[in-house]
Design an enzyme around this catalytic site. Structure first.
Site, PDB file in Angstrom:
ATOM      1  N   SER A 142      17.530  -9.187  12.529  1.00  0.00           N
ATOM      2  CA  SER A 142      16.092  -8.878  12.588  1.00  0.00           C
ATOM      3  C   SER A 142      15.550  -9.236  13.963  1.00  0.00           C
ATOM      4  CB  SER A 142      15.332  -9.688  11.543  1.00  0.00           C
ATOM      5  OG  SER A 142      13.937  -9.603  11.764  1.00  0.00           O
ATOM      6  N   TYR A 156      13.368 -17.429   7.474  1.00  0.00           N
ATOM      7  CA  TYR A 156      13.978 -16.096   7.598  1.00  0.00           C
ATOM      8  C   TYR A 156      14.484 -15.892   9.029  1.00  0.00           C
ATOM      9  CZ  TYR A 156      14.121 -10.932   7.626  1.00  0.00           C
ATOM     10  OH  TYR A 156      14.488  -9.607   7.761  1.00  0.00           O
TER      11      TYR A 156
HETATM   12  P1  NDP Z   1      14.821  -4.032   0.564  1.00  0.00           P
HETATM   13  O1  NDP Z   1      14.220  -5.191  -0.149  1.00  0.00           O
HETATM   14  O2  NDP Z   1      14.104  -2.732   0.570  1.00  0.00           O
HETATM   15  O3  NDP Z   1      16.303  -3.766  -0.008  1.00  0.00           O
HETATM   16  C1  NDP Z   1      17.173  -4.840  -0.120  1.00  0.00           C
HETATM   17  C2  NDP Z   1      18.516  -4.368  -0.588  1.00  0.00           C
HETATM   18  O4  NDP Z   1      19.380  -5.496  -0.599  1.00  0.00           O
HETATM   19  C3  NDP Z   1      18.509  -3.803  -1.982  1.00  0.00           C
HETATM   20  O5  NDP Z   1      19.488  -2.796  -2.085  1.00  0.00           O
HETATM   21  C4  NDP Z   1      18.872  -5.026  -2.845  1.00  0.00           C
HETATM   22  O6  NDP Z   1      19.555  -4.718  -4.052  1.00  0.00           O
HETATM   23  C5  NDP Z   1      19.830  -5.718  -1.915  1.00  0.00           C
HETATM   24  N1  NDP Z   1      19.892  -7.134  -2.184  1.00  0.00           N
HETATM   25  C6  NDP Z   1      18.882  -8.031  -2.214  1.00  0.00           C
HETATM   26  N2  NDP Z   1      19.354  -9.248  -2.519  1.00  0.00           N
HETATM   27  C7  NDP Z   1      20.691  -9.099  -2.690  1.00  0.00           C
HETATM   28  C8  NDP Z   1      21.733  -9.980  -3.040  1.00  0.00           C
HETATM   29  N3  NDP Z   1      21.508 -11.274  -3.278  1.00  0.00           N
HETATM   30  N4  NDP Z   1      22.983  -9.479  -3.128  1.00  0.00           N
HETATM   31  C9  NDP Z   1      23.233  -8.165  -2.915  1.00  0.00           C
HETATM   32  N5  NDP Z   1      22.284  -7.279  -2.597  1.00  0.00           N
HETATM   33  C10 NDP Z   1      21.027  -7.752  -2.491  1.00  0.00           C
HETATM   34  O7  NDP Z   1      15.078  -4.551   2.036  1.00  0.00           O
HETATM   35  P2  NDP Z   1      15.347  -3.757   3.405  1.00  0.00           P
HETATM   36  O8  NDP Z   1      16.102  -2.523   3.145  1.00  0.00           O
HETATM   37  O9  NDP Z   1      14.087  -3.689   4.164  1.00  0.00           O
HETATM   38  O10 NDP Z   1      16.257  -4.832   4.151  1.00  0.00           O
HETATM   39  C11 NDP Z   1      17.620  -4.623   4.437  1.00  0.00           C
HETATM   40  C12 NDP Z   1      18.017  -5.586   5.539  1.00  0.00           C
HETATM   41  O11 NDP Z   1      17.241  -5.306   6.691  1.00  0.00           O
HETATM   42  C13 NDP Z   1      17.784  -7.061   5.204  1.00  0.00           C
HETATM   43  O12 NDP Z   1      18.839  -7.840   5.705  1.00  0.00           O
HETATM   44  C14 NDP Z   1      16.492  -7.379   5.936  1.00  0.00           C
HETATM   45  O13 NDP Z   1      16.385  -8.741   6.249  1.00  0.00           O
HETATM   46  C15 NDP Z   1      16.668  -6.514   7.170  1.00  0.00           C
HETATM   47  N6  NDP Z   1      15.430  -6.213   7.886  1.00  0.00           N
HETATM   48  C16 NDP Z   1      14.441  -5.466   7.307  1.00  0.00           C
HETATM   49  C17 NDP Z   1      13.289  -5.205   8.015  1.00  0.00           C
HETATM   50  C18 NDP Z   1      12.153  -4.418   7.435  1.00  0.00           C
HETATM   51  O14 NDP Z   1      11.061  -4.414   8.043  1.00  0.00           O
HETATM   52  N7  NDP Z   1      12.332  -3.710   6.332  1.00  0.00           N
HETATM   53  C19 NDP Z   1      13.109  -5.699   9.396  1.00  0.00           C
HETATM   54  C20 NDP Z   1      14.221  -6.446   9.898  1.00  0.00           C
HETATM   55  C21 NDP Z   1      15.329  -6.685   9.171  1.00  0.00           C
HETATM   56  P3  NDP Z   1      18.791  -4.552  -5.468  1.00  0.00           P
HETATM   57  O15 NDP Z   1      18.171  -3.189  -5.404  1.00  0.00           O
HETATM   58  O16 NDP Z   1      19.835  -4.623  -6.505  1.00  0.00           O
HETATM   59  O17 NDP Z   1      17.776  -5.625  -5.550  1.00  0.00           O
END
Ligand code: NDP
Length: 247
Positions: A142, A156
């Site tokens: 991030s 975070y």
């Molecule tokens: P979302 O919350 O939209 O999606 C998260 C995804 O990760 C879902 O598919 C969820 O699965 C899965 N997930 C959550 N917890 C777990 C776990 N314990 N084990 C396995 N899978 C898990 O988040 P984003 O798509 O926005 O984020 C994806 C990545 O990008 C993260 O690492 C986040 O920190 C990073 N990021 C995002 C930003 C943003 O602005 N969106 C900015 C910078 C970084 P399920 O559907 O089953 O819950």
């Protein structure tokens, strides 16, 4: 012309929604067979698999909580066993808790460390057992590890900066094996974790030089490049895709 990732196999953690879903679909479009993990959204994970299969690709959804060491190990093994190999790991699963330091609970601290750091370590250690020359480890860190923008995301940010330094160290460890390791550092991207119309959106847009949120497909495009043979000389890099958030 052949697809850039034809014959390759990718594993995307947290591929049921948001960035992970877009990345899984993009890597499949590029020709890879794709496994994706999820924890709480089996239906969403199935929708991603169906979308990939409907477009002629091959995909597999695996329930695996990134905080659960055995589940992560099993997910990597199942990917390699079912799809035949493993070339690309995208460490995308991540969780965010927003709270000031004096209100941050120990349980939440442990959860962020378990998913955002330990899960990445385990998936990477297991995945490289299957990877050879041309392997790719791609982290989703991030921009917050360099530039937080607002209060409440110190823990975070700590976990995401851990990923940035892990990336640099791993690049050295794995270079002799022809495996590259890179960290994508997105700024605000419109997903469930950080919706374009959420509580923080207006404030964040003022900090983003381009004045808008990014889209998951824009991040998926950078993953596609890093996974491709063209990116063979890119390793140990922390690459921002943030619309100028940190500029
Ligand atoms: P979302 O919350 O939209 O999606 C998260 C995804 O990760 C879902 O598919 C969820 O699965 C899965 N997930 C959550 N917890 C777990 C776990 N314990 N084990 C396995 N899978 C898990 O988040 P984003 O798509 O926005 O984020 C994806 C990545 O990008 C993260 O690492 C986040 O920190 C990073 N990021 C995002 C930003 C943003 O602005 N969106 C900015 C910078 C970084 P399920 O559907 O089953 O819950």
């Amino acid at each position: 012309m052949g697809k850039t990732l034809a014959g390759k196999v990718a594993l995307v953690t947290g591929g049921s929604r948001g960035l992970g879903a877009a990345i899984a679909k993009r890597l499949a479009d590029d020709g890879a067979a794709v496994a994706l993990t999820y924890t709480s959204s089996p239906q969403k994970a199935d929708e991603v698999v169906l979308a990939i299969e409907s477009a002629g690709g091959k995909a597999l959804a695996i329930r695996a909580d990134s905080a659960d060491v055995e589940a992560v190990k099993h997910a990597v093994a199942e990917t390699a066993n079912t799809l035949g190999r493993l070339d690309i790991l995208v460490n995308n699963a991540g969780v965010l808790t927003i709270a000031l330091i004096d209100q941050f609970s120990m349980d939440e601290f442990d959860r962020l460390v378990a998913v955002n750091i330990k899960g990445v370590f385990v998936a990477t250690q297991e995945a490289i057992r299957h990877m050879g020359e041309g392997g790719r480890i791609i982290m989703i860190g991030s921009v917050s590890s360099d530039s937080t923008g607002f209060a409440g995301i110190s823990v975070y940010a700590l976990t995401k900066e851990a990923i940035a330094s892990f990336t640099r160290g791993l690049a050295r460890d794995l270079a002799p094996r022809g495996i590259t390791v890179n960290n994508i550092q997105p700024g605000p991207i419109d997903t469930d974790i950080n919706p374009d119309h959420g509580d923080f959106a207006d404030g964040l847009k003022k900090i983003i030089a381009l004045g808008r949120y990014g889209q998951s497909d824009e991040v998926a495009g950078l993953v596609s490049y890093l996974a491709s043979p063209e990116a063979a000389f890119v390793t140990g890099a922390n690459l921002k895709i943030d619309g100028g958030f940190a500029a």
